[in-house]
Write a protein that holds these residues in place. Structure first.
Motif, PDB file in Angstrom:
ATOM      1  N   PHE A  78      32.823  58.434  45.707  1.00  0.00           N
ATOM      2  CA  PHE A  78      31.491  57.219  46.943  1.00  0.00           C
ATOM      3  C   PHE A  78      30.838  58.561  46.517  1.00  0.00           C
ATOM      4  N   LEU A 115      29.567  50.318  37.034  1.00  0.00           N
ATOM      5  CA  LEU A 115      28.835  51.558  37.981  1.00  0.00           C
ATOM      6  C   LEU A 115      27.011  50.962  37.828  1.00  0.00           C
ATOM      7  N   ALA A 124      32.037  53.830  51.653  1.00  0.00           N
ATOM      8  CA  ALA A 124      30.896  52.332  51.257  1.00  0.00           C
ATOM      9  C   ALA A 124      31.195  51.479  52.716  1.00  0.00           C
ATOM     10  N   LEU A 133      29.841  47.005  46.796  1.00  0.00           N
ATOM     11  CA  LEU A 133      30.370  48.376  46.258  1.00  0.00           C
ATOM     12  C   LEU A 133      31.808  47.587  47.268  1.00  0.00           C
ATOM     13  N   HIS A 165      34.701  45.347  44.436  1.00  0.00           N
ATOM     14  CA  HIS A 165      34.711  46.910  44.130  1.00  0.00           C
ATOM     15  C   HIS A 165      36.434  47.571  45.168  1.00  0.00           C
ATOM     16  N   LEU A 183      28.511  59.587  44.206  1.00  0.00           N
ATOM     17  CA  LEU A 183      27.696  58.657  43.635  1.00  0.00           C
ATOM     18  C   LEU A 183      26.070  58.802  44.824  1.00  0.00           C
ATOM     19  N   VAL A 231      28.643  60.047  37.095  1.00  0.00           N
ATOM     20  CA  VAL A 231      29.822  60.122  37.732  1.00  0.00           C
ATOM     21  C   VAL A 231      30.980  59.894  37.460  1.00  0.00           C
ATOM     22  N   LYS A 288      35.723  52.810  37.468  1.00  0.00           N
ATOM     23  CA  LYS A 288      35.819  53.893  36.500  1.00  0.00           C
ATOM     24  C   LYS A 288      35.148  53.640  35.396  1.00  0.00           C
ATOM     25  N   GLU A 326      35.564  50.858  46.474  1.00  0.00           N
ATOM     26  CA  GLU A 326      35.707  51.596  45.684  1.00  0.00           C
ATOM     27  C   GLU A 326      34.703  52.497  44.148  1.00  0.00           C
ATOM     28  N   VAL A 327      34.266  53.329  43.975  1.00  0.00           N
ATOM     29  CA  VAL A 327      34.019  53.297  42.647  1.00  0.00           C
ATOM     30  C   VAL A 327      34.470  53.409  41.634  1.00  0.00           C
TER      31      VAL A 327
END
Length: 218
Positions: free
Chosen positions: A39, A120, A70, A105, A109, A42, A134, A115, A112-113
């Protein structure tokens, strides 16, 4: 000096020689953006657009102390974020994007970032380059992100004459082994930042000079 006429095999052979020189010059090359989580990486990468890594690294310690994840950033107003990033270019737009990004996010999600590159790129302030950076730096997903340094070196090394970052990235990925794509991005960024400078390249100190058609003698 113009680019030589060479077929794909010759260009790949030269690219591999460049790769070996980069590995010797920049072993363990990685992003210079300071972060402690995907995060934070990002956020730092979004902030780095049209700004220097140095200016971002000066701002993010206080920013991350106040908004470490986040969940925290999603509760903020852009006006609360602005003072932390005021010395970074386009700070008002970036503050709005970061808050919106954090909220998305959280909503989509779990904070979480993701994948996934497409996921993204649906986040506010995240384009192809940021998503590629990222994914590579945080998760090891192969890809060659193209910033101004990588684009400049791709042209000077005669590895790509494409106009768009995506086109340059595609050309570079065709020349280098997939397992080295993330390294190639970081190594080229470092080389562009400290040796192959935009206005006055330091060709006399360049470990890639033997493989560079654009090198300046003397």
């Amino acid at each position: 000096m113009g680019c030589p006429r060479e077929g794909l095999k010759e260009k790949k052979r030269r690219a591999l020689a460049i790769l070996e020189a980069l590995k010797e010059a920049y072993p363990g090359a990685k992003t210079e953006l300071k972060h402690n989580s995907p995060f934070q990486l990002l956020v730092a990468t979004v902030l780095s657009a049209q700004a220097t890594d140095k200016s971002v690294n000066e701002a993010t310690p206080a920013l991350f102390a106040r908004f470490p994840n986040a969940q925290a950033l999603a509760q903020a107003l852009p006006e609360e974020v602005e003072p932390y990033i005021k010395r970074i270019g386009l700070y008002r737009t970036k503050a709005r994007n970061l808050v919106a990004l954090a909220r998305k996010l959280l909503e989509e999600h779990g904070g979480e970032v993701p994948k996934d590159k497409r996921a993204l790129m649906r986040l506010p302030g995240v384009g192809w380059k940021t998503a590629t950076v990222v994914l590579g730096a945080a998760f090891g997903v192969p890809g060659i992100a193209v910033d101004t340094h990588v684009a400049r070196l791709a042209r000077r090394l005669c590895l790509s004459q494409a106009k768009s970052p995506e086109g340059i990235g595609k050309d570079l990925e065709a020349l280098f082994p997939k397992k080295d794509w993330v390294f190639v991005h970081h190594a080229l960024v470092l080389h562009g930042r400290y040796v192959c400078l935009a206005r006055k390249p330091r060709c006399g100190d360049c470990p890639l000079a033997a493989h560079c058609p654009s090198r300046q003698e003397g």
